[in-house]
Design an enzyme around this catalytic site. Structure first.
Site, short mmCIF file in Angstrom:
data_model
loop_
_atom_site.label_atom_id
_atom_site.label_comp_id
_atom_site.label_asym_id
_atom_site.label_seq_id
_atom_site.Cartn_x
_atom_site.Cartn_y
_atom_site.Cartn_z
N THR A 39 -3.36 -6.39 0.06
CA THR A 39 -3.16 -4.94 0.01
C THR A 39 -3.70 -4.30 1.28
O THR A 39 -4.89 -4.40 1.56
CB THR A 39 -3.89 -4.34 -1.20
OG1 THR A 39 -3.45 -5.02 -2.36
CG2 THR A 39 -3.61 -2.85 -1.32
N HIS A 49 2.54 2.59 -2.55
CA HIS A 49 1.61 2.57 -3.69
C HIS A 49 2.08 3.56 -4.77
O HIS A 49 1.25 4.19 -5.44
CB HIS A 49 0.20 2.94 -3.18
CG HIS A 49 -0.89 2.04 -3.72
ND1 HIS A 49 -1.47 1.06 -2.98
CD2 HIS A 49 -1.49 2.00 -4.92
CE1 HIS A 49 -2.41 0.45 -3.70
NE2 HIS A 49 -2.43 1.00 -4.88
N LYS A 81 1.08 -6.05 1.82
CA LYS A 81 1.63 -4.98 0.97
C LYS A 81 1.16 -3.60 1.42
O LYS A 81 -0.01 -3.41 1.76
CB LYS A 81 1.20 -5.20 -0.48
CG LYS A 81 1.65 -4.10 -1.44
CD LYS A 81 1.46 -4.50 -2.89
CE LYS A 81 1.91 -3.41 -3.84
NZ LYS A 81 0.99 -2.27 -3.93
N TYR A 83 -7.54 -7.39 -3.04
CA TYR A 83 -8.22 -6.31 -2.34
C TYR A 83 -9.33 -7.00 -1.58
O TYR A 83 -10.31 -7.45 -2.17
CB TYR A 83 -8.76 -5.26 -3.31
CG TYR A 83 -7.71 -4.29 -3.79
CD1 TYR A 83 -7.52 -3.06 -3.16
CD2 TYR A 83 -6.89 -4.61 -4.87
CE1 TYR A 83 -6.55 -2.17 -3.60
CE2 TYR A 83 -5.91 -3.73 -5.31
CZ TYR A 83 -5.74 -2.52 -4.67
OH TYR A 83 -4.79 -1.65 -5.10
N SER A 123 -3.92 -8.36 -10.19
CA SER A 123 -4.75 -7.63 -9.22
C SER A 123 -6.18 -8.14 -9.21
O SER A 123 -6.70 -8.62 -10.24
CB SER A 123 -4.75 -6.14 -9.58
OG SER A 123 -5.74 -5.44 -8.88
#
Lengths: 364, 364, 364, 364
Positions: free
Chosen positions: B163, B260, B236, B141, B117
């Site tokens: 994301t 999520h 996603k 992100y 991530s």
């Protein structure tokens, strides 16, 4: 023994709305709490009111560039900071010394609509004075005495809500067990008593008050109320498409879908379950306010997406009033607005109009 | 007080995945555990994620000569020992001192895909170094700062996961109750801070990090990311057929169906319930990864049979990491692989392709 | 430490079958009880097996002059006092010192069919000798070693039940937690060991026994078994219409619908839910035996009305064996026969054929 | 030891009918209470009887001017103050010393119909004398001895209820556990015994009484009863449309839909679930009485709206009898009448005919 209500005045911390009930239960006189919390008979309809929101799901859209949510909306010419308004409820002096005056102030601070009940513990005038220029509605329990209707409607500020679903009180067992009696005077009734009599109307018992109420409204009553006021008139307590049609035909300026928070007919449908049917019949001819069971921003979203123009909350406001006065009331609105904003943003909707145009999906 | 994470390194015994949660709860700091375990609001969607697998049943075939199950599969040119991959999750230093480096190592040992991530507690480079040659994906992100996007995408190894469902954080009550703040630095952000500034970016607060994030993605963002990297890009957080179509039209190389883990929109559908709808729209144009709620080999089977190409697990991996480091992570994969093998064999399927071609039946 | 099983021999009082489990749990070694009681994984399918009988209701007929119920029925030329037969189950020495010999005796006393498992703790011959002239079936776990198949099929008495749903053992967590190992020898395997080897086959471990089993049956295996025996052959473990068709095409003389009492594939349908589908495909070409989840005479009635010709019970028989030996087994049959008789009479059916021609109604 | 029943005579306070059970349990001999309260086997049908009322909802009408509800109705020429009547039940001496005489008096005071069972602890004559001019019905358990049928039918006052669903007693586990035997004589049987014999028939055991009963009625039995009496004949225990048709064809003057309060066939449908099907077939040719599971005025409303002409209550009356004798029985009627009135008024119906013409909605 005189009734002791809360006199606290401060914002309250809220994790979620459901948890307020337990906090209030610890502080409030048992009979008063039972009156506020309770529903009728098995409380089946009351529980269904909230659980039925799970009958539909929100299928989120994540590629629509939503970086904030705008809760502003309008009802006629009234600008609102949120589609969440307060549902009228009687006897708010049970929750707080300042009663409806504090509720009015707290709702106004949230930029929303406060409605005062005929059976308030504050006069219409005092509540209006507590929140000058705020869009105060008046909930009428119609009387068999047309003098009373005319007398009290003259005081209404912005709109009238005609209660149609209280042909008599629902069978609420907790009130029976607690032998609950309203401990506080009802000054709107007292004012009429004072005017029409020679001044000894104060202290009128609840039995007499209910005896004066007109049970069993008919469409002509809507017309009669329309004649007595120039304000727009909502008909409240609609739970069937047929009644929505009848009310509009009789001149209703708005339909207020409600089952009285599960306090009247037990064994009726969840208010959310009938919303789409009624919205289909109303077909945007007049605005729809929806209440009963709303405890989450998610519920507000789903009601708006199912045909409601505004969504009203009842008990949560009273709990906020008890826990923190006017600021407590505002905290309740702030919290639900926050949840609604998050839901809107995660669902992929920026405005209330976009929410209203969202299609929900049947849960599996 | 510095945060104390686990530093254990050993395989773990697993009876079933659901029981890991209780074992971790006993050992982990309350706020960190709440952050990892929790879902949003009523956790309704989170619970539905797992219970919805019962909406379909596997009608077993027993005369097809299945004497073993072969879990091998491919994503593009990547050979995988199992269709179960790891779902990217932030801040794995909460679970283990070695954080993402250990997860990367443990997933690689299972022959599967690890994804790191943006908000990892390990740099992309260190995680990659911990598992050389393993197919590491990078979960982006996206930032409002294109410099950041370019800087960090350059480090991605094998594929990018964009994301899309975090336009803002879901309302997770447990984090509010615990006043949870990330206790550990985020070196991928720090690295960019160091490069662009004069070196004092370390220790940046969570508030600033989230402020830098781009909320509200649009299809053009997919194109922009595609321009910044030559790697394939998964989008996603897809939960609707419409978004799948939009993402593919904008150039997505894969669809990652996820809610999520029930941490964002509460009141949305179970991820498994929308899978067949989305798979129908995708229609094999790009691969589908599915996550949210998977706790059994049976769930993996049902997701594959409903249109998923790969199935990702999130919290179970973090629990394995906490209980046994890299080897604990591998134990989690081994356990689910064992359950999946048994399910496949009992269902009458030998290969992942046969699983994908199995028709499920609606539960009564 | 040698395993201590029950040696009691007496009828037992039974209020209902479900209550037997608790009575046995108090007396039996934990691992053995777990093995007998347990299902696989979440035991979802196991629980559904019993609760699914509520998916259909019996609409009683009260004006058909039913003053008694006649439970007699036939399978081929076998006269039976009841449509309830015993389902084969392994290792009955866990429940009682006399094991399968006592079960055979108790079932014979009830005028029903006993089936002995390959993995019995009693030889086929000894069980047959315990109940001379009773219609004993033999449940074959087919071996990769055709010599074994031929050796053991020669001993079968009346019919063969070919187990098709045990390509491997289900994942039964209680056995893992208890580290359960069969504590008793399996003389049918030992006998083959003695014949083919020089006599030291006794004490063979469970691992070796399972290693010898043929996993993954194909239709040709049914033909092979048919060639090795002149007895009729049931194929057991059918849960899909497709497999029923395949089995009949391969020569099966009967279809045994079962999900192994929820001990194999978890996440599969309740056995009762698939019964009508399979019965539709079988269309009376061969007899259908149904098992999994039956605990009431009502369940037997509903299975017969949904297409079963006979209904088998597994765990209840073992519990009866443990609590009272052969007479305990008979008590279990007597009790279920009594419930079935009452159900038949109240439903308005006199004979098993009338039950089979009863239409059930979908529950609301 | 002689059986001690209640001898109290006073009105009782009732919050709701469901709570009476617990109050009686504390006072009554265990076996007697189990006999009265219990249902058969898993009590699934018994529980469904009450919960199934939630399968339909009442969509309230609020603009029809309903200011009171009128419960008066008629059955043939019998004027009734309420559509709620008493369902016949045996052996009311278990609840109160005065038994059926007090029930008859209490029901008459409520302006409703009392029915006396063949197996009463009071003679038909004494019960009739306790409530002169009240419309007493007689519930016949038909005998194989036509002399008995003729003897006892001659005593019937206003109508005959022929019990058809008791071909044998349901399997009620609580009676088995308690080894329950009727402790009191059955004077209607004794009277016949005295007449036909030389006087020593008193004290006849329950076993003999049941042995005399005719199990398995056929349509010709309805004709035979019609020949033996000039009174109208209800056939009680109908649960299927087919039986309703058969009964009417055989001359039944009324259909009594009942599953004996869940005391006979377990696994059959809730009585309320089959009511619309049966009402459709009856199509107003004869009146329909409905019972089984009614505990709320709401349930009465829903049954009337689904095709019932009258609604009968069984256990609630016995509980009222135990707690307060004749006046306790009247209290039960008063309470249910109050709930029914409130429900009617809130639903927007003024008369029983309007209730019958209300359309219910399927619950979500």
């Amino acid at each position: 023994m005189t009734y002791q209500a809360s006199n606290e005045e401060h914002p309250i911390e809220i994790i979620n709305i459901a948890s307020l009930e337990g906090r209030v239960k610890e502080r409030m006189e048992k009979g008063a709490f039972g009156y506020i919390r309770g529903g009728s008979e098995d409380e089946w309809t009351m529980k269904e009111n909230t659980s039925s929101f799970h009958n539909k799901t929100i299928m989120p859209r994540v590629l629509r560039g939503i970086d904030h949510a705008d809760l502003h909306t309008k009802l006629w010419d009234i600008d609102l900071a949120t589609p969440i308004i307060q549902a009228p409820s009687a006897a708010q002096g049970l929750a707080h010394e300042k009663g409806e005056a504090d509720t009015a102030k707290g709702v106004a601070a949230a930029g929303s609509i406060f409605s005062i009940s005929t059976y308030a513990n504050t006069t219409i005038e005092d509540a209006a004075a507590a929140a000058p220029n705020a869009p105060q509605f008046f909930q009428l329990y119609m009387s068999k005495d047309d003098g009373f209707n005319a007398f009290i409607l003259e005081k209404a500020v912005k709109a009238v809500i005609l209660t149609a679903d209280s042909t008599l009180g629902g069978y609420r067992e907790e009130d029976i067990v607690n032998k609950f009696q309203f401990p506080l005077p009802m000054p709107n009734l007292a004012a009429y008593s004072a005017e029409s009599d020679s001044g000894d109307g104060e202290g009128k018992g609840i039995a007499e008050i209910y005896a004066a109420a007109k049970q069993g409204l008919v469409p002509e009553d809507i017309k009669k109320i329309k004649d007595l006021t120039s304000l727009p008139v909502f008909v409240k307590g609609i739970q069937s498409p047929e009644d929505a049609e009848v009310a509009i035909a009789a001149g209703a300026d708005g339909i207020w879908i409600s089952n009285h928070g599960g306090r009247q007919l037990d064994g009726g449908p969840a208010s959310f379950d009938v919303l789409p049917l009624i919205a289909g019949v109303v077909n945007k001819r007049v605005p729809i306010v929806f209440d009963s069971g709303v405890r989450r921003g998610e519920h507000v979203f789903k009601a708006l997406a199912s045909g409601a123009d505004l969504v009203a909350i009842g008990r949560p406001v009273i709990y906020g009033l008890n826990l923190g006065g006017a600021e407590g009331v505002t905290s309740v609105f702030n919290h639900l607005n926050k949840e609604l904003s998050i839901t809107m943003q995660l669902a992929g909707t920026r405005t209330i109009d976009e929410v209203k145009n969202t299609r929900l999906y049947d849960a599996k």
